[in-house]
Design an enzyme around this catalytic site. Structure first.
Site, PDB file in Angstrom:
ATOM      1  CG  HIS A  62      -0.325   0.076   2.535  1.00 16.55           C
ATOM      2  ND1 HIS A  62       0.567  -0.800   3.130  1.00 16.55           N
ATOM      3  CD2 HIS A  62      -0.628   0.930   3.619  1.00 16.55           C
ATOM      4  CE1 HIS A  62       0.822  -0.598   4.322  1.00 16.55           C
ATOM      5  NE2 HIS A  62       0.157   0.604   4.719  1.00 16.55           N
ATOM      6  CG  HIS A  64       0.201   4.185   4.873  1.00 14.15           C
ATOM      7  ND1 HIS A  64      -0.526   3.494   5.544  1.00 14.15           N
ATOM      8  CD2 HIS A  64      -0.732   5.213   4.344  1.00 14.15           C
ATOM      9  CE1 HIS A  64      -1.829   4.049   5.663  1.00 14.15           C
ATOM     10  NE2 HIS A  64      -1.821   5.069   5.026  1.00 14.15           N
ATOM     11  CG  ASP A  66       4.895   2.597   7.195  1.00  8.45           C
ATOM     12  OD1 ASP A  66       4.336   2.965   6.485  1.00  8.45           O
ATOM     13  OD2 ASP A  66       4.635   1.623   7.863  1.00  8.45           O
ATOM     14  CG  HIS A  67       4.167  -0.639   4.149  1.00  5.79           C
ATOM     15  ND1 HIS A  67       4.160  -1.617   4.454  1.00  5.79           N
ATOM     16  CD2 HIS A  67       3.605   0.359   5.083  1.00  5.79           C
ATOM     17  CE1 HIS A  67       3.624  -1.899   5.753  1.00  5.79           C
ATOM     18  NE2 HIS A  67       3.673  -0.702   6.275  1.00  5.79           N
ATOM     19  CG  HIS A 141      -3.949  -0.315   6.440  1.00  2.68           C
ATOM     20  ND1 HIS A 141      -3.904  -0.041   7.886  1.00  2.68           N
ATOM     21  CD2 HIS A 141      -2.719   0.547   6.012  1.00  2.68           C
ATOM     22  CE1 HIS A 141      -2.940   0.529   8.167  1.00  2.68           C
ATOM     23  NE2 HIS A 141      -2.161   1.031   6.897  1.00  2.68           N
ATOM     24  CG  ASP A 166       0.682  -1.651   7.729  1.00  2.00           C
ATOM     25  OD1 ASP A 166       1.554  -2.377   7.631  1.00  2.00           O
ATOM     26  OD2 ASP A 166       0.901  -0.384   7.799  1.00  2.00           O
TER      27      ASP A 166
HETATM   28 ZN   LIG Z   1       2.874   0.339   8.003  1.00  2.00          ZN
HETATM   29 ZN   LIG Z   2      -0.153   1.598   6.601  1.00  2.00          ZN
END
Ligand SMILES: [Zn+2]
Ligand SMILES: [Zn+2]
Length: 258
Positions: A62, A64, A66-67, A141, A166
């Site tokens: 996804h 976000h 952090d991914h 998510h 997530d």
């Molecule tokens: Zn995450």
């Molecule tokens: Zn996320």
């Protein structure tokens, strides 16, 4: 047949010293797949002496940061290393727009980035090789998010690996993951933050343990830990109450799919 997961990053969004956000290297008989690509993924690959040019397929869960914030650096490093072979990127359709924009800001890559938008409401096959099938399925998510299943169909020892991050727990997931050999599941929180997990569409260690037990997995790997936990044992222990063969991921750790 070699089938293993190396966790390159186990943190969630907030930066922590010595930790990296989500990125995972799956090796299937020597073929390397990158699953999520948080910041620092390429540094972790270099630390582990993995050639960046050996990766041909990248799966993003996804949008976000952090991914996926590590994806841009990785692509341009591949170019610097004289990559010419196309690379295949799978992920939510919005990612295609971002990838299309890159050359106008950072210059043309000398290899083709072939983007495969994922759009599914059930578990669907997205890619196959000889004796290997890869499926995607939706997660629950805050934004459009997909998980991935890798099924190694070797006659004498078929095994599978599923990636869920997530997500908040939801009932349909166990049906899609039934019989998975090794499950990687986010466990951002322990149950002391159950309400926060619910509000932010994340899972607790207990949620992950419950799912692994329900699908009859052989092992469970937990990751995507919130920076608020200095001691991760609380997350591990509550998962183990439901599923004893649970492991905490750590940077650079390798797990064989049993
Ligand atoms: Zn995450
Ligand atoms: Zn996320």
């Amino acid at each position: 047949m070699n089938f293993s997961l190396t966790t390159l990053g186990t943190a969630s969004a907030r930066p922590i010293a010595g930790k990296y956000p989500s990125a995972h290297l799956l090796s299937v008989g020597g073929r390397l797949f990158l699953i999520d690509c948080g910041e620092g993924a390429q540094m972790q690959l270099v630390n582990l002496k993995v050639s960046l040019l050996k990766i041909d397929n990248i799966f993003i869960s996804h949008l976000h940061g952090d991914h996926m914030f590590g994806l841009f650096g990785l692509l341009y490093s591949m170019d610097m290393l004289n990559r010419l072979a196309p690379i295949h990127v799978y992920g939510p359709s919005n990612l295609g727009n971002i990838l299309n924009e890159l050359p106008s800001h950072f210059g043309q890559l000398r290899f083709e980035v072939v983007f495969h938008p994922i759009k599914c409401k059930e578990s669907v096959k997205i890619l196959e090789f000889k004796q290997l099938e890869i499926y995607s399925f939706p997660l629950n998510h805050r934004v459009e998010t997909y998980g991935y299943i890798f099924k190694g169909l070797w006659r004498n020892n078929p095994r599978s690996f599923a990636y869920c991050s997530d997500t908040a727990p939801f009932s349909k997931l166990s049906k899609w993951l039934d019989g998975t050999t090794m499950l990687y599941h986010e466990a951002t929180y322990a149950s002391d933050n159950k309400l926060l997990a619910k509000k932010t569409f994340h899972s607790t260690g207990a949620d992950a343990g419950r799912l692994a037990a329900k699908i009859g997995a052989k092992s469970l790997v937990l990751g995507h830990f919130s920076s608020r936990y200095k001691e991760l044992k609380v997350i591990l222990n509550e998962a183990k109450e439901f599923f004893p063969n649970t492991h905490l991921a750590n940077e650079g750790m390798k797990f064989d799919i049993p």
